[in-house]
Scaffold this active site. Structure first.
Site, PDB file in Angstrom:
ATOM      1  N   MET A  66       0.821  -1.198   0.000  1.00  0.00           N
ATOM      2  CA  MET A  66       0.000   0.000   0.000  1.00  0.00           C
ATOM      3  C   MET A  66       0.862   1.258   0.000  1.00  0.00           C
ATOM      4  O   MET A  66       0.554   2.238  -0.665  1.00  0.00           O
ATOM      5  CB  MET A  66      -0.914  -0.005   1.226  1.00  0.00           C
ATOM      6  CG  MET A  66      -1.832   1.179   1.336  1.00  0.00           C
ATOM      7  SD  MET A  66      -2.831   1.143   2.853  1.00  0.00           S
ATOM      8  CE  MET A  66      -3.802  -0.335   2.581  1.00  0.00           C
ATOM      9  N   LEU A  82      -5.892   6.866  -2.226  1.00  0.00           N
ATOM     10  CA  LEU A  82      -6.473   5.826  -1.382  1.00  0.00           C
ATOM     11  C   LEU A  82      -7.993   5.838  -1.451  1.00  0.00           C
ATOM     12  O   LEU A  82      -8.633   4.800  -1.665  1.00  0.00           O
ATOM     13  CB  LEU A  82      -5.986   6.027   0.058  1.00  0.00           C
ATOM     14  CG  LEU A  82      -6.302   4.930   1.074  1.00  0.00           C
ATOM     15  CD1 LEU A  82      -5.179   4.863   2.115  1.00  0.00           C
ATOM     16  CD2 LEU A  82      -7.616   5.206   1.790  1.00  0.00           C
ATOM     17  N   LEU A  88     -10.335  -0.861  -2.324  1.00  0.00           N
ATOM     18  CA  LEU A  88      -9.999  -0.748  -0.904  1.00  0.00           C
ATOM     19  C   LEU A  88     -11.147  -0.163  -0.092  1.00  0.00           C
ATOM     20  O   LEU A  88     -11.534  -0.721   0.944  1.00  0.00           O
ATOM     21  CB  LEU A  88      -8.753   0.123  -0.723  1.00  0.00           C
ATOM     22  CG  LEU A  88      -8.291   0.321   0.731  1.00  0.00           C
ATOM     23  CD1 LEU A  88      -7.722  -0.978   1.271  1.00  0.00           C
ATOM     24  CD2 LEU A  88      -7.252   1.429   0.820  1.00  0.00           C
ATOM     25  N   ARG A 155       0.988   1.304  -3.968  1.00  0.00           N
ATOM     26  CA  ARG A 155      -0.314   1.561  -4.587  1.00  0.00           C
ATOM     27  C   ARG A 155      -0.725   3.023  -4.477  1.00  0.00           C
ATOM     28  O   ARG A 155      -1.361   3.560  -5.395  1.00  0.00           O
ATOM     29  CB  ARG A 155      -1.362   0.651  -3.914  1.00  0.00           C
ATOM     30  CG  ARG A 155      -2.768   0.748  -4.493  1.00  0.00           C
ATOM     31  CD  ARG A 155      -2.816   0.258  -5.920  1.00  0.00           C
ATOM     32  NE  ARG A 155      -4.171   0.339  -6.450  1.00  0.00           N
ATOM     33  CZ  ARG A 155      -4.683   1.425  -7.006  1.00  0.00           C
ATOM     34  NH1 ARG A 155      -3.948   2.517  -7.129  1.00  0.00           N
ATOM     35  NH2 ARG A 155      -5.922   1.432  -7.461  1.00  0.00           N
ATOM     36  N   TYR A 156      -0.373   3.678  -3.358  1.00  0.00           N
ATOM     37  CA  TYR A 156      -0.887   5.023  -3.125  1.00  0.00           C
ATOM     38  C   TYR A 156       0.197   6.065  -2.858  1.00  0.00           C
ATOM     39  O   TYR A 156      -0.119   7.238  -2.665  1.00  0.00           O
ATOM     40  CB  TYR A 156      -1.857   5.016  -1.931  1.00  0.00           C
ATOM     41  CG  TYR A 156      -2.889   3.935  -2.012  1.00  0.00           C
ATOM     42  CD1 TYR A 156      -3.862   3.950  -3.009  1.00  0.00           C
ATOM     43  CD2 TYR A 156      -2.899   2.879  -1.109  1.00  0.00           C
ATOM     44  CE1 TYR A 156      -4.809   2.929  -3.110  1.00  0.00           C
ATOM     45  CE2 TYR A 156      -3.840   1.860  -1.194  1.00  0.00           C
ATOM     46  CZ  TYR A 156      -4.787   1.887  -2.191  1.00  0.00           C
ATOM     47  OH  TYR A 156      -5.719   0.888  -2.294  1.00  0.00           O
ATOM     48  N   CYS A 192      -8.757  -8.862  -1.817  1.00  0.00           N
ATOM     49  CA  CYS A 192      -9.018  -8.121  -3.055  1.00  0.00           C
ATOM     50  C   CYS A 192      -8.747  -6.634  -2.853  1.00  0.00           C
ATOM     51  O   CYS A 192      -8.415  -5.919  -3.799  1.00  0.00           O
ATOM     52  CB  CYS A 192     -10.468  -8.319  -3.493  1.00  0.00           C
ATOM     53  SG  CYS A 192     -10.876 -10.027  -3.909  1.00  0.00           S
ATOM     54  N   HIS A 266      -5.500  -5.041   9.880  1.00  0.00           N
ATOM     55  CA  HIS A 266      -6.327  -3.994   9.270  1.00  0.00           C
ATOM     56  C   HIS A 266      -7.692  -4.574   8.932  1.00  0.00           C
ATOM     57  O   HIS A 266      -7.804  -5.648   8.353  1.00  0.00           O
ATOM     58  CB  HIS A 266      -5.660  -3.463   8.005  1.00  0.00           C
ATOM     59  CG  HIS A 266      -6.141  -2.112   7.590  1.00  0.00           C
ATOM     60  ND1 HIS A 266      -7.441  -1.882   7.189  1.00  0.00           N
ATOM     61  CD2 HIS A 266      -5.515  -0.905   7.513  1.00  0.00           C
ATOM     62  CE1 HIS A 266      -7.593  -0.603   6.878  1.00  0.00           C
ATOM     63  NE2 HIS A 266      -6.434   0.020   7.065  1.00  0.00           N
ATOM     64  N   ASP A 343       6.862  -1.334  10.226  1.00  0.00           N
ATOM     65  CA  ASP A 343       6.194  -0.229  10.902  1.00  0.00           C
ATOM     66  C   ASP A 343       5.656   0.782   9.902  1.00  0.00           C
ATOM     67  O   ASP A 343       6.250   1.029   8.850  1.00  0.00           O
ATOM     68  CB  ASP A 343       7.177   0.481  11.838  1.00  0.00           C
ATOM     69  CG  ASP A 343       7.257  -0.173  13.199  1.00  0.00           C
ATOM     70  OD1 ASP A 343       6.210  -0.645  13.693  1.00  0.00           O
ATOM     71  OD2 ASP A 343       8.368  -0.226  13.768  1.00  0.00           O
ATOM     72  N   GLU A 346      -0.170   2.781  11.086  1.00  0.00           N
ATOM     73  CA  GLU A 346      -1.073   1.951  11.882  1.00  0.00           C
ATOM     74  C   GLU A 346      -0.400   1.368  13.127  1.00  0.00           C
ATOM     75  O   GLU A 346      -1.073   1.057  14.107  1.00  0.00           O
ATOM     76  CB  GLU A 346      -1.659   0.812  11.032  1.00  0.00           C
ATOM     77  CG  GLU A 346      -2.825   1.217  10.146  1.00  0.00           C
ATOM     78  CD  GLU A 346      -2.360   1.757   8.801  1.00  0.00           C
ATOM     79  OE1 GLU A 346      -1.127   1.896   8.601  1.00  0.00           O
ATOM     80  OE2 GLU A 346      -3.215   2.066   7.951  1.00  0.00           O
ATOM     81  N   GLU A 350      -1.396   4.669  15.420  1.00  0.00           N
ATOM     82  CA  GLU A 350      -2.685   4.143  15.857  1.00  0.00           C
ATOM     83  C   GLU A 350      -2.545   3.215  17.064  1.00  0.00           C
ATOM     84  O   GLU A 350      -3.299   3.340  18.042  1.00  0.00           O
ATOM     85  CB  GLU A 350      -3.372   3.405  14.704  1.00  0.00           C
ATOM     86  CG  GLU A 350      -4.776   2.931  15.049  1.00  0.00           C
ATOM     87  CD  GLU A 350      -5.487   2.299  13.874  1.00  0.00           C
ATOM     88  OE1 GLU A 350      -6.568   1.733  14.091  1.00  0.00           O
ATOM     89  OE2 GLU A 350      -4.963   2.363  12.750  1.00  0.00           O
ATOM     90  N   CYS A 410     -11.026  -7.074 -12.410  1.00  0.00           N
ATOM     91  CA  CYS A 410     -10.473  -8.174 -11.631  1.00  0.00           C
ATOM     92  C   CYS A 410     -10.399  -9.443 -12.474  1.00  0.00           C
ATOM     93  O   CYS A 410      -9.398 -10.166 -12.450  1.00  0.00           O
ATOM     94  CB  CYS A 410     -11.328  -8.405 -10.385  1.00  0.00           C
ATOM     95  SG  CYS A 410     -10.730  -9.738  -9.316  1.00  0.00           S
TER      96      CYS A 410
END
Length: 427
Positions: A66, A82, A88, A155-156, A192, A266, A343, A346, A350, A410
């Protein structure tokens, strides 16, 4: 400081056959588990080109994740990408309107969170380090597919998938020259929303930059294969178990056996879970294997974090779980980030600065993340080595769509990666 070469003690003749190399990989994972772990920064690895000589190499090893903003200035773009990703965070027909609106409203808050953990996410540093160290091992145990070139595709956040693909072409892969690349998901458990989204993005940019091509006619494009899940690999399990044991050792002998282990992953929207996503089952499989390795020494639970928005998400939530146990007098708790390989926000914010801080009790702690864990890096090398030897383009599971899947993207992505096995057979 660079880590000592993990295979310097292995005789060169042990690399002369596939069976002996497989034994060597297993030996690395088993023999070095008890060695002390040291942190190290990412190293710069020179590029490889397609004129390098080996029977099947060079091989591009692409770590997919991610990602996270490396600076607070990158937070806005990160959130925009995102919340635009329906794989997502599915927002329905209003995704194009709600996504930018939510990202703009959340940017100032999230920037403060990244500032609180040092001004950015360390996930790029750790991803580059892990991939580089893994490739060093692969060069030794799989010389026929060497040299192995590490790449990272987020991805982001930077480096984005399209930038990674452009670098592949610049380095001499594809573009009429052929070559092999392995997409190695750094989400150990398939979803997914994570692995699927990253692979859909990779397929999109492959199509744009190299054409639709064919799975029977290579035409000089890159041949891809995918390591799409690895939730119960023994090295992954061992790395988690050792980190848990290290944290349990900080409790007194009298209280240690009663410490509750809270595995945190997550969460997912229930709409994704009900569609048939395999992620909850694969996370649970990781947890159970870790507890088997620990001989079920402690009571444990699996909980879920990072819920966003008002829709129903998979629970119980990690923050609620900790608060409820503390209220009931169970104040010795160890949080284990079971679905993350390093790390990031999150864990560092978080879990550390919200969940643990709000618990208000010194008995609530967190197990160290995998980061530069040597057992983990050797596990990555073992997974990659076995994949390279298998001749498979992906797992059997990846070709099967979720029961409720309606995504044509997909479907086409899965067809492409499954079909790449035809090309691997002639390499």
């Amino acid at each position: 400081m660079a880590l000592r070469n993990p295979i310097s003690h292995v005789c060169k003749h042990a690399l002369s056959s596939s069976s002996s190399r497989a034994s060597a990989v297993s030996h690395f994972v088993c023999s070095r588990q008890s060695m002390p772990r040291r942190r190290a920064m990412a190293t710069v690895v020179p590029p490889v080109t397609q004129d390098a000589t080996s029977s099947k190499g060079p091989t591009a090893m692409v770590f997919m994740n991610m990602g996270g903003p490396s600076t607070t200035d990158e937070v806005g773009d990160f959130l925009s990408r995102l919340f635009a990703d329906a794989d997502l965070i599915p927002l329905g027909r209003l995704q194009s309107y709600l996504g930018p609106l939510i990202s703009r409203r959340r940017t100032p808050k999230i920037q403060k969170q990244y500032a609180a953990i040092g001004g950015g996410s360390p996930i790029r540093k750790w991803s580059e380090y892990q991939s580089s160290e893994m490739c060093k091992i692969l060069d030794q145990i799989s010389p026929e597919t060497a040299p192995h070139k590490p790449y990272v595709a987020f991805r982001y956040a930077n480096p984005l998938t399209e930038d990674m693909y452009a670098q592949l072409l610049k380095d001499g892969f594809g573009g009429g020259k052929g070559g092999r690349a392995v997409a190695f998901t750094q989400y150990p458990q398939y979803s997914c929303s994570t692995t699927g989204s990253s692979l859909n993005e990779l397929w999109k940019w492959r199509t744009r930059l190299e054409g639709k091509g064919s799975n029977t006619d290579p035409s000089g494009s890159i041949t891809w294969s995918v390591i799409d899940r690895w939730p119960v690999h023994p090295g992954l399990v061992e790395a988690f178990a050792q980190n848990i044991e290290a944290q349990l050792a900080t409790y007194t002998p009298e209280t240690r056996k009663d410490v509750v282990l809270l595995f945190s992953a997550h969460s997912l929207p229930m709409s994704v879970v009900n569609r048939g996503d395999t992620y909850p089952a694969e996370v649970a499989a990781t947890v159970y294997n870790v507890m088997q390795r620990l001989k079920f020494s402690n009571p444990y639970r699996l909980c879920w974090q990072s819920q966003v928005g008002p829709s129903a998400w998979l629970g119980a939530q990690t923050s609620d779980t900790v608060q409820e146990y503390v209220k009931k007098g169970q104040t010795d708790l160890v949080l284990i980030p079971i679905a993350f390989t390093s790390d990031h926000i999150e864990t560092l914010y978080e879990l550390d600065q919200e969940v643990i801080h709000e618990a208000g009790h010194p008995g609530v702690k967190r197990a160290e993340s995998l980061n530069g864990n040597r057992v983990f890096i050797e596990a990555l090398a073992d997974i990659a080595f076995k994949h390279l030897q298998s001749g498979e383009s992906c797992s059997r599971q990846m070709g099967l769509r979720c029961q409720g899947c309606k995504s044509e993207r997909c479907l086409e992505s899965k067809r492409f990666f499954v079909g790449q096995e035809n090309l691997l057979a002639v390499r």
